[in-house]
Design a protein around this motif. Structure first.
Motif, PDB file in Angstrom:
ATOM      1  N   GLY A 121       0.779  -1.236   0.000  1.00  0.00           N
ATOM      2  CA  GLY A 121       0.000   0.000   0.000  1.00  0.00           C
ATOM      3  C   GLY A 121       0.803   1.274   0.000  1.00  0.00           C
ATOM      4  O   GLY A 121       0.237   2.359   0.210  1.00  0.00           O
TER       5      GLY A 121
ATOM      6  N   LEU B 280      -0.463   4.452  -6.474  1.00  0.00           N
ATOM      7  CA  LEU B 280      -1.472   4.869  -5.496  1.00  0.00           C
ATOM      8  C   LEU B 280      -2.805   5.196  -6.159  1.00  0.00           C
ATOM      9  O   LEU B 280      -3.856   5.104  -5.510  1.00  0.00           O
TER      10      LEU B 280
ATOM     11  N   LYS C  53      -4.408   3.517  -8.068  1.00  0.00           N
ATOM     12  CA  LYS C  53      -5.207   2.302  -8.197  1.00  0.00           C
ATOM     13  C   LYS C  53      -6.093   2.080  -6.966  1.00  0.00           C
ATOM     14  O   LYS C  53      -6.973   1.220  -6.988  1.00  0.00           O
ATOM     15  N   PHE C  54      -5.831   2.831  -5.910  1.00  0.00           N
ATOM     16  CA  PHE C  54      -6.606   2.696  -4.686  1.00  0.00           C
ATOM     17  C   PHE C  54      -7.779   3.687  -4.706  1.00  0.00           C
ATOM     18  O   PHE C  54      -7.761   4.666  -5.450  1.00  0.00           O
TER      19      PHE C  54
ATOM     20  N   ALA D  28      -8.647   6.328   0.279  1.00  0.00           N
ATOM     21  CA  ALA D  28      -7.423   5.654   0.714  1.00  0.00           C
ATOM     22  C   ALA D  28      -6.182   6.375   0.203  1.00  0.00           C
ATOM     23  O   ALA D  28      -5.160   6.437   0.897  1.00  0.00           O
ATOM     24  N   GLN D  29      -6.266   6.942  -0.988  1.00  0.00           N
ATOM     25  CA  GLN D  29      -5.113   7.637  -1.551  1.00  0.00           C
ATOM     26  C   GLN D  29      -4.654   8.786  -0.670  1.00  0.00           C
ATOM     27  O   GLN D  29      -3.448   8.987  -0.470  1.00  0.00           O
TER      28      GLN D  29
ATOM     29  N   LEU E  71      -2.865   7.127   2.358  1.00  0.00           N
ATOM     30  CA  LEU E  71      -1.640   6.430   1.992  1.00  0.00           C
ATOM     31  C   LEU E  71      -0.558   7.401   1.521  1.00  0.00           C
ATOM     32  O   LEU E  71       0.634   7.152   1.720  1.00  0.00           O
TER      33      LEU E  71
END
Length: 255
Positions: A189, A196, A198-199, A203-204, A207
């Protein structure tokens, strides 16, 4: 009777020599540890070769190695400065090694300096090896080497602080489990091999504040896209460095 002259002169060695000797010892111990070599050298190298040659993840336009190499360099820094250092220091603390070293002529701050120099020495070897592998896979880096150096130094400081904090507050077995778990979670992650974007959007945003994400994205911006100094990523790493090293200095227990 006149006093005799003795050589070598009794007394402690100069501080610089003690730190250098301890750093060399720490480096040899790291390089002789099979588990540490697996974590710091073998795994990053295999990941770089595997994901660069096999179409497993969508890394966007361009060669896969151009996306992966900066992320793997960030992973190498984390594996040494955080995971490896946390585990080795945690077990040194458990077995009383740190306590005994604390009673030697080498001050505690000098011991931590030696450990930091050892981490940097191993990172130099890692980066040299991974860079050679990446060039062999067709990597074509861009950008300013100074920006790369700043990112690597702040990344090392951030991960070192977090690793020492974990090693100095948890039991050795708990440190072993937690450090490996964090390594795996951040590998997936942290933008190392999976972009990133792709999240999910929520969440991005979270993260992106992690030190591994800041380091891998910053290196990617410079080495893949030729960007200037990535101030945002450097700022995130600087905050983690201050928080991690400050907390480690405050809460680290030597016994």
């Amino acid at each position: 009777m006149s006093a005799g002259t003795y050589a070598p002169k009794p007394g402690a060695a100069p501080m610089s020599r003690m730190i250098t000797a301890q750093a060399a010892f720490e480096t040899k111990m790291l390089l002789r540890n099979g588990e540490q070599l697996l974590l710091t050298v073998v795994i990053p190298s295999l990941l770089l070769v595997l994901f660069s040659t096999v179409d497993i993840t969508d890394t966007g336009s361009g060669k896969a190695v151009d996306f992966l190499a900066p992320g793997i360099l960030a992973l190498a820094v984390m594996s040494t400065a955080f995971t490896g250092q946390a585990i080795s220091t945690g077990f040194e603390r458990r077995y009383g090694v740190l306590k005994r070293l604390g009673t030697s002529p080498l001050p505690r701050w000098a011991l931590m300096t030696a450990k930091t120099l050892s981490v940097l020495a191993v990172e130099v070897l890692q980066i040299a090896l991974l860079t050679a592998i990446a060039f062999g896979l067709g990597w074509s880096p861009q950008g300013n080497p100074l920006s790369v150096l700043l990112l690597l130094i702040l990344g090392t400081a951030a991960f070192s602080g977090l690793g020492l904090l974990m090693a100095g507050t948890l039991k050795a077995e708990a440190t072993l489990a937690a450090a490996n778990l964090v390594f795996l979670l951040l590998l997936v992650g942290g933008g190392v091999i999976v972009p990133l974007d792709k999240f999910p959007d929520a969440a991005q945003s979270v993260l992106g504040l992690l030190p591994i994400s800041a380091l891998s994205d910053g290196l990617r911006d410079v080495l893949q896209h030729g960007a200037g100094i990535p101030w945002g990523n450097l700022g995130i790493l600087a905050v983690w460095s201050v928080l991690g090293l400050g907390a480690a200095a405050r809460f680290f227990r030597w016994e």
